[in-house]
Design a protein around this motif. Sequence first.
Motif, PDB file in Angstrom:
ATOM      1  N   VAL A  36       0.622  -1.675  -0.216  1.00 38.57           N
ATOM      2  CA  VAL A  36       0.092  -0.292  -0.161  1.00 38.57           C
ATOM      3  C   VAL A  36       1.085   1.252   0.262  1.00 38.57           C
ATOM      4  CG1 VAL A  36      -1.510   1.461   1.673  1.00 38.57           C
ATOM      5  CG2 VAL A  36      -1.621  -1.279   1.293  1.00 38.57           C
ATOM      6  N   TYR A  37       1.022   2.182  -0.915  1.00 39.67           N
ATOM      7  CA  TYR A  37       0.816   3.483  -0.906  1.00 39.67           C
ATOM      8  C   TYR A  37       0.269   4.631  -0.764  1.00 39.67           C
ATOM      9  CZ  TYR A  37       4.512   0.637  -3.466  1.00 39.67           C
ATOM     10  OH  TYR A  37       5.188  -0.357  -3.723  1.00 39.67           O
ATOM     11  N   GLU A  38       0.927   5.594   0.085  1.00 44.51           N
ATOM     12  CA  GLU A  38       0.194   6.298   0.390  1.00 44.51           C
ATOM     13  C   GLU A  38       0.670   7.909  -0.129  1.00 44.51           C
ATOM     14  OE1 GLU A  38      -2.598   8.017   4.647  1.00 44.51           O
ATOM     15  OE2 GLU A  38      -0.571   7.587   4.478  1.00 44.51           O
ATOM     16  N   TYR A  39      -0.205   8.868  -0.772  1.00 42.25           N
ATOM     17  CA  TYR A  39      -0.193  10.060  -0.579  1.00 42.25           C
ATOM     18  C   TYR A  39      -1.115  11.699  -0.265  1.00 42.25           C
ATOM     19  CZ  TYR A  39      -1.482  14.829  -2.875  1.00 42.25           C
ATOM     20  OH  TYR A  39      -1.441  15.840  -3.748  1.00 42.25           O
ATOM     21  N   VAL A  40      -0.059  12.126   0.639  1.00 46.48           N
ATOM     22  CA  VAL A  40      -0.846  12.725   2.051  1.00 46.48           C
ATOM     23  C   VAL A  40      -1.094  13.714   0.906  1.00 46.48           C
ATOM     24  CG1 VAL A  40      -0.570  14.247   3.886  1.00 46.48           C
ATOM     25  CG2 VAL A  40       0.331  11.278   3.607  1.00 46.48           C
ATOM     26  N   HIS A  41      -2.293  14.231   1.034  1.00 43.19           N
ATOM     27  CA  HIS A  41      -2.960  15.587   0.695  1.00 43.19           C
ATOM     28  C   HIS A  41      -2.506  16.410   1.563  1.00 43.19           C
ATOM     29  CE1 HIS A  41      -5.599  18.672  -1.284  1.00 43.19           C
ATOM     30  NE2 HIS A  41      -5.837  17.163  -2.164  1.00 43.19           N
TER      31      HIS A  41
ATOM     32  N   ASN B 123      10.126   4.285  -8.094  1.00 42.27           N
ATOM     33  CA  ASN B 123      11.874   4.739  -7.243  1.00 42.27           C
ATOM     34  C   ASN B 123      11.772   4.646  -5.791  1.00 42.27           C
ATOM     35  OD1 ASN B 123      14.459   5.999  -6.969  1.00 42.27           O
ATOM     36  ND2 ASN B 123      14.079   7.778  -6.477  1.00 42.27           N
ATOM     37  N   GLY B 124      12.374   3.296  -5.696  1.00 44.34           N
ATOM     38  CA  GLY B 124      12.266   2.384  -4.516  1.00 44.34           C
ATOM     39  C   GLY B 124      10.437   2.302  -3.622  1.00 44.34           C
ATOM     40  N   ASP B 125      10.492   3.131  -2.682  1.00 44.55           N
ATOM     41  CA  ASP B 125       8.899   2.548  -1.879  1.00 44.55           C
ATOM     42  C   ASP B 125       8.453   4.629  -2.296  1.00 44.55           C
ATOM     43  OD1 ASP B 125       9.737   0.185  -0.310  1.00 44.55           O
ATOM     44  OD2 ASP B 125      10.356   1.023   1.254  1.00 44.55           O
ATOM     45  N   THR B 126       8.950   4.705  -3.341  1.00 43.41           N
ATOM     46  CA  THR B 126       8.425   5.844  -3.629  1.00 43.41           C
ATOM     47  C   THR B 126       7.463   5.645  -5.064  1.00 43.41           C
ATOM     48  OG1 THR B 126       9.168   7.424  -2.205  1.00 43.41           O
ATOM     49  CG2 THR B 126       8.688   8.498  -3.839  1.00 43.41           C
ATOM     50  N   ILE B 127       6.519   6.563  -5.778  1.00 40.16           N
ATOM     51  CA  ILE B 127       5.689   6.518  -6.764  1.00 40.16           C
ATOM     52  C   ILE B 127       4.881   7.352  -7.069  1.00 40.16           C
ATOM     53  CG2 ILE B 127       4.283   5.288  -8.321  1.00 40.16           C
ATOM     54  CD1 ILE B 127       4.042   2.529  -6.438  1.00 40.16           C
ATOM     55  N   THR B 128       5.978   8.661  -7.872  1.00 43.25           N
ATOM     56  CA  THR B 128       4.947   9.331  -8.189  1.00 43.25           C
ATOM     57  C   THR B 128       4.286   9.268  -9.394  1.00 43.25           C
ATOM     58  OG1 THR B 128       7.313  10.855  -7.984  1.00 43.25           O
ATOM     59  CG2 THR B 128       5.812  12.111  -9.174  1.00 43.25           C
TER      60      THR B 128
ATOM     61  N   LYS C 206       2.805  12.046  -4.944  1.00 41.61           N
ATOM     62  CA  LYS C 206       4.243  11.092  -4.086  1.00 41.61           C
ATOM     63  C   LYS C 206       2.820  10.370  -3.070  1.00 41.61           C
ATOM     64  CE  LYS C 206       7.804  13.118  -4.018  1.00 41.61           C
ATOM     65  NZ  LYS C 206       9.709  13.690  -3.633  1.00 41.61           N
ATOM     66  N   PHE C 207       3.579   9.447  -3.355  1.00 46.08           N
ATOM     67  CA  PHE C 207       3.276   8.059  -2.943  1.00 46.08           C
ATOM     68  C   PHE C 207       3.883   7.167  -2.058  1.00 46.08           C
ATOM     69  CE2 PHE C 207      -0.465   9.189  -5.952  1.00 46.08           C
ATOM     70  CZ  PHE C 207      -1.388   7.973  -5.241  1.00 46.08           C
ATOM     71  N   ILE C 208       4.459   7.067  -0.945  1.00 47.41           N
ATOM     72  CA  ILE C 208       5.135   6.689  -0.413  1.00 47.41           C
ATOM     73  C   ILE C 208       4.356   4.572  -0.427  1.00 47.41           C
ATOM     74  CG2 ILE C 208       6.661   6.287   2.043  1.00 47.41           C
ATOM     75  CD1 ILE C 208       6.944   9.566  -0.534  1.00 47.41           C
ATOM     76  N   LYS C 209       4.885   4.264   0.583  1.00 54.90           N
ATOM     77  CA  LYS C 209       4.929   2.643   0.667  1.00 54.90           C
ATOM     78  C   LYS C 209       4.788   2.775   1.634  1.00 54.90           C
ATOM     79  CE  LYS C 209       5.720  -2.244  -0.264  1.00 54.90           C
ATOM     80  NZ  LYS C 209       6.930  -2.647  -1.277  1.00 54.90           N
ATOM     81  N   LYS C 210       3.986   2.190   2.788  1.00 61.65           N
ATOM     82  CA  LYS C 210       3.527   1.866   3.843  1.00 61.65           C
ATOM     83  C   LYS C 210       4.050   0.537   4.674  1.00 61.65           C
ATOM     84  CE  LYS C 210       0.974   4.223   5.694  1.00 61.65           C
ATOM     85  NZ  LYS C 210       1.184   5.751   7.089  1.00 61.65           N
ATOM     86  N   LYS C 211       4.475   0.910   6.133  1.00 58.78           N
ATOM     87  CA  LYS C 211       5.403  -0.063   7.028  1.00 58.78           C
ATOM     88  C   LYS C 211       4.065  -1.120   7.266  1.00 58.78           C
ATOM     89  CE  LYS C 211       8.448   1.361   5.123  1.00 58.78           C
ATOM     90  NZ  LYS C 211       9.534   0.551   3.850  1.00 58.78           N
TER      91      LYS C 211
END
Length: 328
Positions: free
Chosen positions: A196-201, A300-305, A315-320
């Motif tokens: 799961v990847y999260e983009y914080v508005h 790019n790694g754990d980040t999806i733009t 910018k979506f960051i992978k959640k742990k």
Amino acid sequence: MKKTLIILLSISILSCTEEKKGFPDYLKSLYDLELPLSFDLNSRMDASKNYDSTLFETYKHVWTYAPYGIAFKNDKVVGVIEYSITDNGLAPFLITLDNQGNKIDSLNILGNTRFGKQGQTLESAVLYADLKLVVTDSSRSWLIDYDYNKIPNTTELRVTTTTYQILENGKIEQIDKSEPIITKPDTKSEAELLGVYEYVHEYNTEDLIENHYLEFKEGQSFYYGTSDDFDEAREGYYPGFFKAQIDNLEFNGENLTFDITVSDSIFYKKPVTPLYQTIGNEPWDIGIRYNTRNYQGIVNGDTITILTKEFDPRKFIKKKVADTAYGK
């Protein structure tokens, strides 16, 4: 009276001489070419040096402007190569005629050559002594971003071979077409995206959280977002929240692209997320203007733009979170 007869006879002889000047004379003005003949966009093709331009206008193909020469000739049929120059480059034509100069058939040999923003098709061909014409079609296609720039590592190659036979009656008949040989870009498994990847508005408030999520499972993936992606503008009301299946996902290890299709029925008044469920979530009944949207991403790694038309990059960051929640 005698003088008049002589003049009439002379005119008649001259007329007969002019009438005899026709297709055989035209053929004599052309080069005799040697088979096999090869063709591509970079081929050198000069007009027959002494061709009869007046007769050429009589026997030419409507789209050509010069004759290259005679490819073959027998008791029934003559094959002539003519050409024009297009925006794509050289355009050779094969024209078959009977021995009186009547057109039988024709083929734009490199006619499928194309150049576009998302691909190109290049062709090459060989005409052999057995009067088989083999055309090789090499088509490359790739993805582009919203600025129409080619996305690296997305090029796919398809190669197809088509064979034509010039028949005894002069007809040009397709006798074979191969299955395409496909070379795909180097790709990595979509399994690398699992999670799961999260983009914080950037404009979240205490009353309104508008975060977006990407959820990649084995066999299916989902996008969680808001109605803003499917509306022209929002004034005076809160957005609706949705979960939609990701369609047409393509991923090559660096770039991804996918589509989403939505309907009014999947929108709710409170956030819909893969991390928790909102109790008592009611349908959002304002409605949307559009039903589909394309998204493109850079991994790019754990980040999806994520890029999508008319919006700033997200910018979506992978959640742990535990792997067991995502199909493993």
